[in-house]
Design an enzyme around this catalytic site. Structure first.
Site, short mmCIF file in Angstrom:
data_model
loop_
_atom_site.label_atom_id
_atom_site.label_comp_id
_atom_site.label_asym_id
_atom_site.label_seq_id
_atom_site.Cartn_x
_atom_site.Cartn_y
_atom_site.Cartn_z
N HIS A 156 4.18 0.03 3.33
CA HIS A 156 3.86 -0.28 4.67
C HIS A 156 2.55 0.01 5.18
O HIS A 156 1.79 0.96 4.41
CB HIS A 156 5.07 0.15 5.63
CG HIS A 156 6.27 -0.59 5.48
ND1 HIS A 156 7.29 -0.25 4.22
CD2 HIS A 156 6.81 -1.42 6.11
CE1 HIS A 156 8.27 -1.00 4.34
NE2 HIS A 156 8.24 -1.81 5.44
N LYS A 160 3.17 3.13 10.22
CA LYS A 160 4.59 3.33 10.27
C LYS A 160 4.82 4.88 10.05
O LYS A 160 4.28 5.62 9.49
CB LYS A 160 5.19 2.72 8.99
CG LYS A 160 6.82 2.60 8.90
CD LYS A 160 7.36 1.58 7.78
CE LYS A 160 8.68 1.79 7.84
NZ LYS A 160 9.55 1.48 9.01
#
Length: 269
Positions: A156, A160
């Site tokens: 990600h 995040k």
């Protein structure tokens, strides 16, 4: 056609803006409200300003104002904020679609309790493709129960804040359930140093964070002489937004209860 009034939490964030755009593009949904944190840059502005449009929904940190007239709240924020929103919604009969991840056991218990008062869809990933992938993983695990080592790799963007991702953890839960295992007992979240041979009953997780990666997930079933990889890669948040709208529509006639995306998509059978 009945119009469903949708409020969006975190309306000024990356996912929030995608949801605003998706709601405005739909024929059967109306953007009735938009929530932001008190120090949000877009506070006091129309939620669709970034599109050069006027939606009539002003971004506010006041729950009563932001949720007035809403049938469903879609929330992709942080656990503490989501639980606050959920408490208000449960008390006022507003249904909730929760895409927020990173809840602890107490947070999940609070969601279950709220679902006794209002209808909630709670899923770590709202993408239709991801949830179909989950079903494929269940089938694969059942047929590759012995002789295959299982590793889950997720990547990600740098922003995040939780790891592994909620989607990766859900994939692990789906696989563990299919194998008759408890993920809490068989998960391995990191390896370093002299670890010894791999325990074949474990499910491994590897996490990558960097750049602007929307979300990549791969489950590796590694056997002797072959390996099977089942992957889902997101190139846009649009898939999450469209799945969230399907979840909101699903809740339209539900008075209360806790549902997941399998229920929304009819995959439970």
């Amino acid at each position: 056609m009945t119009t469903l009034n949708i409020a969006i939490a975190g309306a000024g964030g990356r996912m929030g803006r995608m949801l605003v755009e998706a709601v405005l593009a739909s024929d059967d949904l109306r953007l009735s409200g938009a929530l932001g944190v008190p120090d949000s840059a877009g506070l006091g502005q129309d939620a669709a300003t970034f599109l050069g449009k006027a939606s009539g929904a002003i971004v506010t940190s006041d729950l009563a104002a932001g949720l007035e007239g809403a049938d469903v709240l879609i929330d992709f924020t942080r656990p503490e904020g989501t639980l606050q929103h959920l408490e208000y919604c449960a008390a006022h009969g507003i249904k909730v679609v929760i895409g927020t991840t990173g809840f602890d056991d107490a947070g999940k218990a609070a969601i279950r309790a709220a679902a006794e008062k209002t209808a909630v869809v709670f899923a770590p990933n709202m993408s239709v493709g991801v949830n179909v992938t989950m079903k494929l993983l269940e089938m694969a695990a059942q047929n590759l129960a012995t002789g295959y080592d299982i590793e889950i790799i997720e990547a990600h963007h740098r922003h995040k804040v939780d790891a592994p991702s909620g989607t990766a953890l859900k994939m692990g839960e789906v696989i563990a359930d299919a194998l008759g295992r408890d993920l809490k007992e068989c998960a391995v979240y990191g390896r370093e140093g002299v670890t010894g041979e791999r325990d074949p009953s474990t499910i491994g997780f590897a996490t990558v964070r960097g750049g602007d990666i929307i979300g990549d997930h791969t489950v590796l079933f590694a056997g002797t002489g072959e390996r099977i990889e089942i992957s889902h890669k997101s190139s846009s948040r649009a898939g999450y937004a469209q799945g969230s709208l399907r979840a909101a529509r699903f809740l339209a006639d539900k008075p209360a209860g806790l549902f997941d995306m399998y229920a929304v998509l009819g995959l439970n059978t």
